[in-house]
Scaffold this motif. Structure first.
Motif, PDB file in Angstrom:
ATOM      1  N   THR A  78      -9.314  -6.230  -0.931  1.00 49.57           N
ATOM      2  CA  THR A  78      -8.730  -5.445   0.247  1.00 49.57           C
ATOM      3  C   THR A  78      -7.887  -6.683   1.011  1.00 49.57           C
ATOM      4  OG1 THR A  78     -10.485  -6.014   1.576  1.00 49.57           O
ATOM      5  CG2 THR A  78     -10.359  -3.750   0.752  1.00 49.57           C
ATOM      6  N   PHE A  80      -6.265  -7.331   4.692  1.00 50.90           N
ATOM      7  CA  PHE A  80      -6.389  -6.921   6.105  1.00 50.90           C
ATOM      8  C   PHE A  80      -5.029  -6.634   6.751  1.00 50.90           C
ATOM      9  CE2 PHE A  80      -7.156  -8.460  10.603  1.00 50.90           C
ATOM     10  CZ  PHE A  80      -7.808  -7.160  11.010  1.00 50.90           C
ATOM     11  N   PHE A  90      -6.753  -1.475   6.050  1.00 49.25           N
ATOM     12  CA  PHE A  90      -6.717  -2.530   4.941  1.00 49.25           C
ATOM     13  C   PHE A  90      -5.802  -2.073   3.999  1.00 49.25           C
ATOM     14  CE2 PHE A  90     -10.690  -3.752   6.600  1.00 49.25           C
ATOM     15  CZ  PHE A  90     -10.819  -5.111   6.354  1.00 49.25           C
TER      16      PHE A  90
END
Length: 316
Positions: A78, A80, A90
């Protein structure tokens, strides 16, 4: 809501960011892992130029839960993007095989982002966050290996850096600056059309800023190279992030010093002068010959619209 209502003058797509980027959290791995596990956390899942959305009746939802994203086949890594009202958001990628498995499902769709935005199928205030996800996912997919020594790099700092375990080189996402300009001469403006444009569509000239080049010089160079027009009085209007793959469109106006157009056929199919009344008909899709200006989604529409309504070079 029509495109003109979704993107009023001065507000093209991708400019209204609803996220707090919260850069201070990018180096806090434990905090980011905790946020990924929070049931409130959401994610945008992108594949090339498309977006994975959850279908809910006649509507579509782009913000997915992490659990939904993973069940659809999104990659576990992922990126951020930031916080929205204190809730983490995300960005995630998804492979072609995973996308193919989604094609026959009734509860999910993989749709081209630009088309969805132009049709108003994605809320305009979400487009900036989606653009961030798209640009970042694309960057990671294209920069898996170290440009210095060739080893595979690792994602760091919430996805905002890649680091080489061998030579310790650090790699950061880049944004490519592009000038896009409306050139005017008295009560006329210069527009061009590329071969890839829809039939009858004309737009502002544009091009990448080169190394060690100012914005002003890039405007003058691109206009002369593409249309043979010398220009001056370059002024700045606004910028638009453009995630194809990761550019920043720098909107400018300039005043032409000559009128004789010499088209570079390797760049443009055609270029010509339009008066203000004709340009007004083009951006409102009322031109009697079916000619059209750029879509309100793009900054070019707003450069042209500002001039049509009396702003920009030549507007006084």
């Amino acid at each position: 809501m029509s495109a003109f209502e979704s993107f009023p003058l001065g507000q093209p797509g991708f400019v209204n960011n609803i996220l707090d980027r919260a850069a201070h959290l990018r180096t806090k791995d434990e905090k980011l892992f905790a946020l990924e596990s929070d049931p409130r956390t959401r994610a945008y899942v992108v594949h090339r130029d498309s977006l994975v959305v959850r279908k809910e009746g006649d509507a579509s939802r782009a913000l997915l839960t992490i659990d939904e994203a993973l069940k659809f086949g999104a990659n576990p890594g992922t990126i951020f993007l930031g916080l929205r009202d204190g809730v983490a958001v995300f960005g995630m990628g998804i492979s072609q095989p995973a996308v193919e498995k989604l094609m026959n499902r009734d509860d999910v769709a993989v749709s081209e982002l630009r088309g969805m935005a132009m049709q108003g199928l994605v809320p305009p205030n979400e487009l900036s966050a989606i653009a961030m996800a798209k640009s970042m996912v694309n960057w990671h997919q294209r920069h898996s290996y170290c440009a210095n020594c060739g080893q595979r790099t690792a994602m760091k700092e919430g996805g905002w850096k890649r680091e080489c375990p061998g030579c310790k080189a650090e790699h950061f996402p880049r944004t490519d600056p592009v000038v896009i300009m409306l050139v005017t001469h008295g009560d006329k403006c210069l527009l061009g059309r590329a071969q890839r444009f829809l039939p009858g569509m004309y737009s502002c000239l544009a091009g990448f800023v080169e190394a060690a080049e100012t914005i002003e010089d890039a405007v003058r160079r691109e206009v002369f190279e593409e249309a043979g027009i010398r220009c001056t009085d370059v002024s700045y209007y606004m910028t638009q992030p453009w995630p194809y793959p990761s550019s920043l469109m720098i909107g400018c106006a300039a005043r032409a010093l000559n009128e004789d157009i010499v088209v570079d056929r390797t760049e443009l199919e055609d270029a010509r002068w339009f008066d203000r009344d004709e340009a007004r008909l083009m951006i409102t899709r009322k031109h009697p010959d079916g000619l059209a200006g750029p879509h309100p989604f793009a900054i070019a529409h707003h450069l042209l619209g500002r001039w049509v309504h009396g702003g920009g070079n030549g507007g006084k």
